[in-house]
Design a protein around this motif. Structure first.
Motif, PDB file in Angstrom:
ATOM      1  N   THR A   5       0.830  -1.206   0.000  1.00  0.00           N
ATOM      2  CA  THR A   5       0.000   0.000   0.000  1.00  0.00           C
ATOM      3  C   THR A   5       0.861   1.251   0.000  1.00  0.00           C
ATOM      4  O   THR A   5       1.817   1.356   0.763  1.00  0.00           O
ATOM      5  N   SER A   6       0.497   2.205  -0.849  1.00  0.00           N
ATOM      6  CA  SER A   6       1.154   3.512  -0.825  1.00  0.00           C
ATOM      7  C   SER A   6       0.124   4.550  -0.374  1.00  0.00           C
ATOM      8  O   SER A   6      -1.051   4.479  -0.727  1.00  0.00           O
ATOM      9  N   LEU A   7       0.594   5.496   0.431  1.00  0.00           N
ATOM     10  CA  LEU A   7      -0.273   6.518   0.993  1.00  0.00           C
ATOM     11  C   LEU A   7       0.057   7.883   0.418  1.00  0.00           C
ATOM     12  O   LEU A   7       1.224   8.211   0.214  1.00  0.00           O
ATOM     13  N   THR A   8      -0.986   8.659   0.178  1.00  0.00           N
ATOM     14  CA  THR A   8      -0.845  10.033  -0.289  1.00  0.00           C
ATOM     15  C   THR A   8      -1.738  10.898   0.591  1.00  0.00           C
ATOM     16  O   THR A   8      -2.869  10.513   0.888  1.00  0.00           O
ATOM     17  N   TYR A   9      -1.240  12.055   1.013  1.00  0.00           N
ATOM     18  CA  TYR A   9      -2.051  12.917   1.866  1.00  0.00           C
ATOM     19  C   TYR A   9      -1.656  14.367   1.642  1.00  0.00           C
ATOM     20  O   TYR A   9      -0.583  14.664   1.094  1.00  0.00           O
ATOM     21  N   PHE A  35     -12.386  31.898   4.723  1.00  0.00           N
ATOM     22  CA  PHE A  35     -11.360  30.902   5.003  1.00  0.00           C
ATOM     23  C   PHE A  35     -11.850  29.542   4.518  1.00  0.00           C
ATOM     24  O   PHE A  35     -12.988  29.166   4.791  1.00  0.00           O
ATOM     25  N   GLU A  36     -10.996  28.820   3.830  1.00  0.00           N
ATOM     26  CA  GLU A  36     -11.315  27.474   3.368  1.00  0.00           C
ATOM     27  C   GLU A  36     -10.181  26.545   3.791  1.00  0.00           C
ATOM     28  O   GLU A  36      -9.013  26.860   3.606  1.00  0.00           O
ATOM     29  N   THR A  37     -10.546  25.397   4.372  1.00  0.00           N
ATOM     30  CA  THR A  37      -9.554  24.406   4.774  1.00  0.00           C
ATOM     31  C   THR A  37      -9.975  23.038   4.252  1.00  0.00           C
ATOM     32  O   THR A  37     -11.174  22.755   4.128  1.00  0.00           O
ATOM     33  N   GLY A  38      -9.000  22.223   3.952  1.00  0.00           N
ATOM     34  CA  GLY A  38      -9.292  20.885   3.452  1.00  0.00           C
ATOM     35  C   GLY A  38      -8.169  19.926   3.766  1.00  0.00           C
ATOM     36  O   GLY A  38      -7.013  20.324   3.942  1.00  0.00           O
ATOM     37  N   ALA A  39      -8.529  18.650   3.877  1.00  0.00           N
ATOM     38  CA  ALA A  39      -7.544  17.589   4.100  1.00  0.00           C
ATOM     39  C   ALA A  39      -7.895  16.421   3.189  1.00  0.00           C
ATOM     40  O   ALA A  39      -9.068  16.175   2.902  1.00  0.00           O
ATOM     41  N   TYR A  40      -6.858  15.708   2.725  1.00  0.00           N
ATOM     42  CA  TYR A  40      -7.039  14.627   1.768  1.00  0.00           C
ATOM     43  C   TYR A  40      -6.147  13.463   2.149  1.00  0.00           C
ATOM     44  O   TYR A  40      -4.993  13.657   2.519  1.00  0.00           O
ATOM     45  N   GLY A  41      -6.696  12.259   2.055  1.00  0.00           N
ATOM     46  CA  GLY A  41      -5.900  11.061   2.281  1.00  0.00           C
ATOM     47  C   GLY A  41      -6.295   9.981   1.289  1.00  0.00           C
ATOM     48  O   GLY A  41      -7.480   9.821   0.979  1.00  0.00           O
ATOM     49  N   GLN A  42      -5.314   9.286   0.745  1.00  0.00           N
ATOM     50  CA  GLN A  42      -5.572   8.238  -0.251  1.00  0.00           C
ATOM     51  C   GLN A  42      -4.654   7.057   0.000  1.00  0.00           C
ATOM     52  O   GLN A  42      -3.478   7.225   0.295  1.00  0.00           O
TER      53      GLN A  42
END
Length: 91
Positions: A5-9, A35-42
């Motif tokens: 597994t490879s992780l991207t964030y 203000f805009e905030t975001g988080a991403y995980g794959q």
């Protein structure tokens, strides 16, 4: 990488503070900061040489809206031979 597994964030932070001297927002000139905030995980997992599983989640918040918006994603990538790839996904 963790095994197969490879992780991207990542994170997004955006501040918008227009300075238009009242020409665009008129009387709202002093109340238009956003203000805009975001988080991403794959996570991409190689199930076999021909099959990959991709799972992802994105979370976003906006200062002018209540709550957090979540955007999930699940996808299967099938590679039957070099140069060919099929994707089935749900967002």
């Amino acid at each position: 990488r963790i095994g197969r597994t490879s992780l991207t964030y990542g994170l997004d932070l955006v501040r918008t503070d227009p300075q238009t001297a009242g020409t665009v927002n008129g009387r709202n000139e002093d109340d238009d900061r956003v203000f805009e905030t975001g988080a991403y995980g794959q996570a991409t997992t190689r199930v076999s040489n021909a099959l990959q599983l991709v799972t992802a989640l994105r979370a976003d918040r906006h200062s002018r809206m209540t709550g957090t918006v979540f955007s999930p994603r699940v996808a299967l990538l099938v590679t039957p031979r070099a140069g060919q790839r099929f994707r089935v996904s749900y967002n």
